[in-house]
Design a protein around this motif. Structure first.
Motif, PDB file in Angstrom:
ATOM      1  N   THR A 128      -1.350  -5.940  -3.870  1.00  0.00           N
ATOM      2  CA  THR A 128      -0.004  -5.467  -3.560  1.00  0.00           C
ATOM      3  C   THR A 128       0.842  -5.464  -4.826  1.00  0.00           C
ATOM      4  O   THR A 128       0.801  -6.417  -5.605  1.00  0.00           O
ATOM      5  CB  THR A 128       0.655  -6.362  -2.500  1.00  0.00           C
ATOM      6  N   ILE A 129       1.615  -4.409  -5.031  1.00  0.00           N
ATOM      7  CA  ILE A 129       2.549  -4.344  -6.154  1.00  0.00           C
ATOM      8  C   ILE A 129       3.965  -4.368  -5.612  1.00  0.00           C
ATOM      9  O   ILE A 129       4.315  -3.613  -4.698  1.00  0.00           O
ATOM     10  CB  ILE A 129       2.318  -3.078  -6.999  1.00  0.00           C
ATOM     11  N   ILE A 130       4.758  -5.280  -6.150  1.00  0.00           N
ATOM     12  CA  ILE A 130       6.141  -5.472  -5.721  1.00  0.00           C
ATOM     13  C   ILE A 130       7.066  -5.199  -6.902  1.00  0.00           C
ATOM     14  O   ILE A 130       6.761  -5.556  -8.046  1.00  0.00           O
ATOM     15  CB  ILE A 130       6.342  -6.903  -5.179  1.00  0.00           C
ATOM     16  N   GLY A 131       8.183  -4.572  -6.625  1.00  0.00           N
ATOM     17  CA  GLY A 131       9.190  -4.304  -7.643  1.00  0.00           C
ATOM     18  C   GLY A 131      10.394  -5.216  -7.475  1.00  0.00           C
ATOM     19  O   GLY A 131      10.718  -5.642  -6.354  1.00  0.00           O
ATOM     20  N   VAL A 132      11.056  -5.530  -8.579  1.00  0.00           N
ATOM     21  CA  VAL A 132      12.264  -6.358  -8.563  1.00  0.00           C
ATOM     22  C   VAL A 132      13.371  -5.608  -9.291  1.00  0.00           C
ATOM     23  O   VAL A 132      13.187  -5.135 -10.414  1.00  0.00           O
ATOM     24  CB  VAL A 132      12.031  -7.718  -9.247  1.00  0.00           C
ATOM     25  N   GLU A 133      14.513  -5.502  -8.650  1.00  0.00           N
ATOM     26  CA  GLU A 133      15.682  -4.861  -9.238  1.00  0.00           C
ATOM     27  C   GLU A 133      16.907  -5.626  -8.782  1.00  0.00           C
ATOM     28  O   GLU A 133      17.148  -5.772  -7.576  1.00  0.00           O
ATOM     29  CB  GLU A 133      15.785  -3.402  -8.782  1.00  0.00           C
ATOM     30  N   SER A 134      17.650  -6.167  -9.753  1.00  0.00           N
ATOM     31  CA  SER A 134      18.865  -6.936  -9.448  1.00  0.00           C
ATOM     32  C   SER A 134      18.590  -8.063  -8.458  1.00  0.00           C
ATOM     33  O   SER A 134      19.381  -8.310  -7.537  1.00  0.00           O
ATOM     34  CB  SER A 134      19.959  -6.005  -8.905  1.00  0.00           C
ATOM     35  N   GLY A 135      17.476  -8.730  -8.625  1.00  0.00           N
ATOM     36  CA  GLY A 135      17.144  -9.877  -7.789  1.00  0.00           C
ATOM     37  C   GLY A 135      16.548  -9.545  -6.446  1.00  0.00           C
ATOM     38  O   GLY A 135      16.158 -10.452  -5.704  1.00  0.00           O
ATOM     39  N   ARG A 136      16.447  -8.267  -6.116  1.00  0.00           N
ATOM     40  CA  ARG A 136      15.913  -7.853  -4.822  1.00  0.00           C
ATOM     41  C   ARG A 136      14.488  -7.330  -4.975  1.00  0.00           C
ATOM     42  O   ARG A 136      14.201  -6.530  -5.872  1.00  0.00           O
ATOM     43  CB  ARG A 136      16.805  -6.788  -4.184  1.00  0.00           C
ATOM     44  N   GLN A 137      13.611  -7.767  -4.072  1.00  0.00           N
ATOM     45  CA  GLN A 137      12.215  -7.350  -4.113  1.00  0.00           C
ATOM     46  C   GLN A 137      11.956  -6.248  -3.085  1.00  0.00           C
ATOM     47  O   GLN A 137      12.554  -6.227  -2.019  1.00  0.00           O
ATOM     48  CB  GLN A 137      11.312  -8.535  -3.803  1.00  0.00           C
ATOM     49  N   SER A 138      11.011  -5.363  -3.428  1.00  0.00           N
ATOM     50  CA  SER A 138      10.630  -4.303  -2.501  1.00  0.00           C
ATOM     51  C   SER A 138       9.158  -3.967  -2.684  1.00  0.00           C
ATOM     52  O   SER A 138       8.601  -4.117  -3.779  1.00  0.00           O
ATOM     53  CB  SER A 138      11.483  -3.044  -2.719  1.00  0.00           C
ATOM     54  N   PHE A 139       8.542  -3.538  -1.601  1.00  0.00           N
ATOM     55  CA  PHE A 139       7.148  -3.113  -1.659  1.00  0.00           C
ATOM     56  C   PHE A 139       7.050  -1.811  -2.448  1.00  0.00           C
ATOM     57  O   PHE A 139       7.834  -0.887  -2.258  1.00  0.00           O
ATOM     58  CB  PHE A 139       6.620  -2.907  -0.241  1.00  0.00           C
ATOM     59  N   VAL A 140       6.048  -1.744  -3.344  1.00  0.00           N
ATOM     60  CA  VAL A 140       5.853  -0.551  -4.161  1.00  0.00           C
ATOM     61  C   VAL A 140       4.560   0.168  -3.809  1.00  0.00           C
ATOM     62  O   VAL A 140       4.536   1.366  -3.572  1.00  0.00           O
ATOM     63  CB  VAL A 140       5.880  -0.903  -5.663  1.00  0.00           C
ATOM     64  N   ALA A 141       3.454  -0.561  -3.784  1.00  0.00           N
ATOM     65  CA  ALA A 141       2.165   0.089  -3.548  1.00  0.00           C
ATOM     66  C   ALA A 141       1.108  -0.943  -3.180  1.00  0.00           C
ATOM     67  O   ALA A 141       1.270  -2.144  -3.413  1.00  0.00           O
ATOM     68  CB  ALA A 141       1.717   0.860  -4.795  1.00  0.00           C
ATOM     69  N   SER A 142       0.030  -0.457  -2.600  1.00  0.00           N
ATOM     70  CA  SER A 142      -1.174  -1.247  -2.371  1.00  0.00           C
ATOM     71  C   SER A 142      -2.300  -0.538  -3.106  1.00  0.00           C
ATOM     72  O   SER A 142      -2.514   0.663  -2.903  1.00  0.00           O
ATOM     73  CB  SER A 142      -1.488  -1.354  -0.876  1.00  0.00           C
ATOM     74  N   VAL A 143      -3.002  -1.279  -3.971  1.00  0.00           N
ATOM     75  CA  VAL A 143      -3.982  -0.656  -4.862  1.00  0.00           C
ATOM     76  C   VAL A 143      -5.323  -1.387  -4.774  1.00  0.00           C
ATOM     77  O   VAL A 143      -5.378  -2.616  -4.868  1.00  0.00           O
ATOM     78  CB  VAL A 143      -3.495  -0.692  -6.325  1.00  0.00           C
ATOM     79  N   LEU A 144      -6.374  -0.628  -4.589  1.00  0.00           N
ATOM     80  CA  LEU A 144      -7.738  -1.147  -4.717  1.00  0.00           C
ATOM     81  C   LEU A 144      -8.318  -0.472  -5.953  1.00  0.00           C
ATOM     82  O   LEU A 144      -8.629   0.719  -5.931  1.00  0.00           O
ATOM     83  CB  LEU A 144      -8.578  -0.815  -3.485  1.00  0.00           C
ATOM     84  N   PRO A 145      -8.394  -1.194  -7.081  1.00  0.00           N
ATOM     85  CA  PRO A 145      -8.767  -0.540  -8.346  1.00  0.00           C
ATOM     86  C   PRO A 145     -10.157   0.080  -8.319  1.00  0.00           C
ATOM     87  O   PRO A 145     -11.066  -0.431  -7.676  1.00  0.00           O
ATOM     88  CB  PRO A 145      -8.687  -1.680  -9.365  1.00  0.00           C
ATOM     89  N   ARG A 146     -10.275   1.179  -9.045  1.00  0.00           N
ATOM     90  CA  ARG A 146     -11.564   1.895  -9.099  1.00  0.00           C
ATOM     91  C   ARG A 146     -12.550   1.205 -10.038  1.00  0.00           C
ATOM     92  O   ARG A 146     -13.738   1.153  -9.756  1.00  0.00           O
ATOM     93  CB  ARG A 146     -11.314   3.336  -9.547  1.00  0.00           C
ATOM     94  N   GLU A 147     -12.054   0.717 -11.170  1.00  0.00           N
ATOM     95  CA  GLU A 147     -12.906   0.078 -12.162  1.00  0.00           C
ATOM     96  C   GLU A 147     -12.391  -1.334 -12.423  1.00  0.00           C
ATOM     97  O   GLU A 147     -11.213  -1.509 -12.713  1.00  0.00           O
ATOM     98  CB  GLU A 147     -12.926   0.872 -13.469  1.00  0.00           C
ATOM     99  N   ILE A 148     -13.277  -2.315 -12.348  1.00  0.00           N
ATOM    100  CA  ILE A 148     -12.885  -3.715 -12.507  1.00  0.00           C
ATOM    101  C   ILE A 148     -13.650  -4.326 -13.665  1.00  0.00           C
ATOM    102  O   ILE A 148     -14.882  -4.265 -13.706  1.00  0.00           O
ATOM    103  CB  ILE A 148     -13.163  -4.506 -11.218  1.00  0.00           C
ATOM    104  N   PRO A 149     -12.955  -4.935 -14.636  1.00  0.00           N
ATOM    105  CA  PRO A 149     -13.655  -5.575 -15.753  1.00  0.00           C
ATOM    106  C   PRO A 149     -14.572  -6.703 -15.267  1.00  0.00           C
ATOM    107  O   PRO A 149     -14.255  -7.410 -14.310  1.00  0.00           O
ATOM    108  CB  PRO A 149     -12.524  -6.133 -16.622  1.00  0.00           C
ATOM    109  N   GLN A 150     -15.670  -6.881 -15.943  1.00  0.00           N
ATOM    110  CA  GLN A 150     -16.574  -7.970 -15.612  1.00  0.00           C
ATOM    111  C   GLN A 150     -15.930  -9.307 -15.973  1.00  0.00           C
ATOM    112  O   GLN A 150     -15.266  -9.424 -17.010  1.00  0.00           O
ATOM    113  CB  GLN A 150     -17.891  -7.817 -16.373  1.00  0.00           C
ATOM    114  N   PRO A 151     -16.114 -10.328 -15.137  1.00  0.00           N
ATOM    115  CA  PRO A 151     -15.578 -11.661 -15.460  1.00  0.00           C
ATOM    116  C   PRO A 151     -16.226 -12.203 -16.726  1.00  0.00           C
ATOM    117  O   PRO A 151     -17.441 -12.213 -16.861  1.00  0.00           O
ATOM    118  CB  PRO A 151     -15.971 -12.508 -14.244  1.00  0.00           C
ATOM    119  N   GLU A 152     -15.397 -12.612 -17.692  1.00  0.00           N
ATOM    120  CA  GLU A 152     -15.929 -13.200 -18.921  1.00  0.00           C
ATOM    121  C   GLU A 152     -14.825 -13.935 -19.654  1.00  0.00           C
ATOM    122  O   GLU A 152     -13.661 -13.784 -19.347  1.00  0.00           O
ATOM    123  CB  GLU A 152     -16.544 -12.133 -19.817  1.00  0.00           C
TER     124      GLU A 152
END
Length: 391
Positions: A367-391
């Motif tokens: 989930t991506i949330i935005g903050v403006e003047s202290g107020r939070q709002s929902f921005v997007a839900s993202v399932l990334p296409r490419e994920i770096p390998q854990p290292e």
């Protein structure tokens, strides 16, 4: 802060007294006594803004389980200790947890990699699952083999989601990375972001570690860019974000779930065009039925407290462990571990949780949330296409 320090200290004393009181009864309870789980949280110190909400969510999950009849007709008890945001105290109190309640079915808690690495090896040595409610390092399962599970996505996943969203939705093509020196979480997160952003075709023009007590020096050296990526711990956000804005940097700021500081954003007037990746949007305008129910239960249990993503993670972690105990048919630790590893589609407030064979990190959207003047709002839900390998 979510609570005054004095209140948190009183809670710590009460929790430890409860653990001491429960220990002898639990040890001799056998099959007629309660089903007991442990919880390790930092109710005081620098991580209390993460762990107090998470512990509240976990306690709410236990209350719900008992209201629904408990497990196997037995009451569920959660024995909780305060790690004080000090790894040596966490290790000591986790050991004490098993001494006072040797029949623990498993342990939940903590929201930071370094803190988890103080507790989880102790649980593993006792042959118990440690299910971290909020830590996100994808290296954790290999650092504590077999017994350490995550309830949250890995940092490589949230960094990749943030990079894709910034590249595609903000149109960012250049970035500077600013991260908290000395934090494993921040070090890993910024590396995964830089790799993901570069793989998309973006240019990372600077990578700088900052001193949590004085971020201004590192900020002053940053070049003009389209995006600032800030990998910070929660207790540093109120210093780091204003330092960027006071330096005249007006580029959007993007960070990870360390920026999920809930209502504390209202105390940061410089928070303009700030975004962060996290585990769920818990705002009152969420249309998600699971979130709506959770908010109602939380309001009843904790009047005046607003839930956040870490509240929901604590709730999900406790319910997930209890579901594994129920699936196992008993609180026997090895059966619980096997049942948790076999979980595929657990419906949580923070998303569907499941573990692929051989993995102890769930695949979840970000989930991506935005903050403006202290107020939070929902921005997007993202399932990334490419994920770096854990290292």
């Amino acid at each position: 802060m979510r609570q005054a320090i004095g209140e948190a200290v009183l809670r710590m004393v009460a929790v430890l007294a409860l653990a001491a009181m429960l220990g002898p009864a639990v040890a001799g309870a056998g099959e007629d006594g309660p089903v007991v789980i442990g919880a390790v949280y930092n109710l005081t110190g620098g991580q209390q803004n993460l762990d107090v909400p998470s512990s509240e969510g976990a306690r709410l999950a236990v209350q719900r389980a008992n209201a629904e009849g408990g497990l196997f007709g037995r009451k569920v008890e959660m024995v909780e200790v305060d790690g004080e945001t000090r790894p040596e105290v966490i290790a000591e109190r986790t050991k004490a947890l098993f001494e006072g309640a040797p029949d623990l079915a498993g342990v939940i808690g903590l929201s930071d990699t370094d803190m988890v690495l103080a507790a989880a090896p102790v649980a593993a040595a006792e042959g118990r699952v440690f299910l971290t409610s909020g830590a996100t390092s994808p290296l954790l399962p290999r650092q504590v083999p077999d017994y350490l599970f995550l309830a949250a996505f890995g940092d490589n996943v949230q960094a990749a989601a943030g990079a894709e969203w910034a590249f595609e939705s903000l149109g960012a093509r250049s970035a500077a990375v600013l991260y908290s020196g000395g934090s494993t979480y921040a070090q890993l997160l910024q590396g995964y972001f830089a790799d993901s952003f570069a793989a998309l075709g973006g240019n990372v023009l600077a990578v700088a570690a900052y001193d949590p007590g004085d971020p201004a020096a590192a900020v002053a050296a940053l070049p003009p860019v389209d995006l600032i990526y800030l990998a910070a711990l929660p207790d540093e956000v109120a210093e780091a974000v204003p330092a960027l804005r006071r330096a005249g940097i007006e580029a959007p700021i993007l960070g990870g779930d360390g920026l999920d500081i809930g209502g504390a954003w209202a105390t940061v007037p410089e928070a303009r065009a700030v975004y962060f990746t996290t585990h769920a949007y818990l705002g009152p305008d969420s249309p998600d039925p699971a979130v709506i129910r959770f908010r109602e239960e939380y309001a009843d249990a904790y009047p005046g407290h607003e839930p956040d993503a870490f509240s929901a993670l604590g709730y999900d972690a406790a319910r997930l462990l209890l579901a594994a105990i129920e699936t196992a048919g008993s609180p026997e630790p090895e059966a619980v571990r096997a049942a948790l590893a076999a979980t595929r589609d657990f419906a949580g407030v923070t998303g569907t949780i499941g573990y692929a064979p051989g993995s102890r990190i769930p695949a979840k959207s970000v989930t991506i949330i935005g903050v403006e003047s202290g107020r939070q709002s929902f921005v997007a839900s993202v399932l990334p296409r490419e994920i770096p390998q854990p290292e």
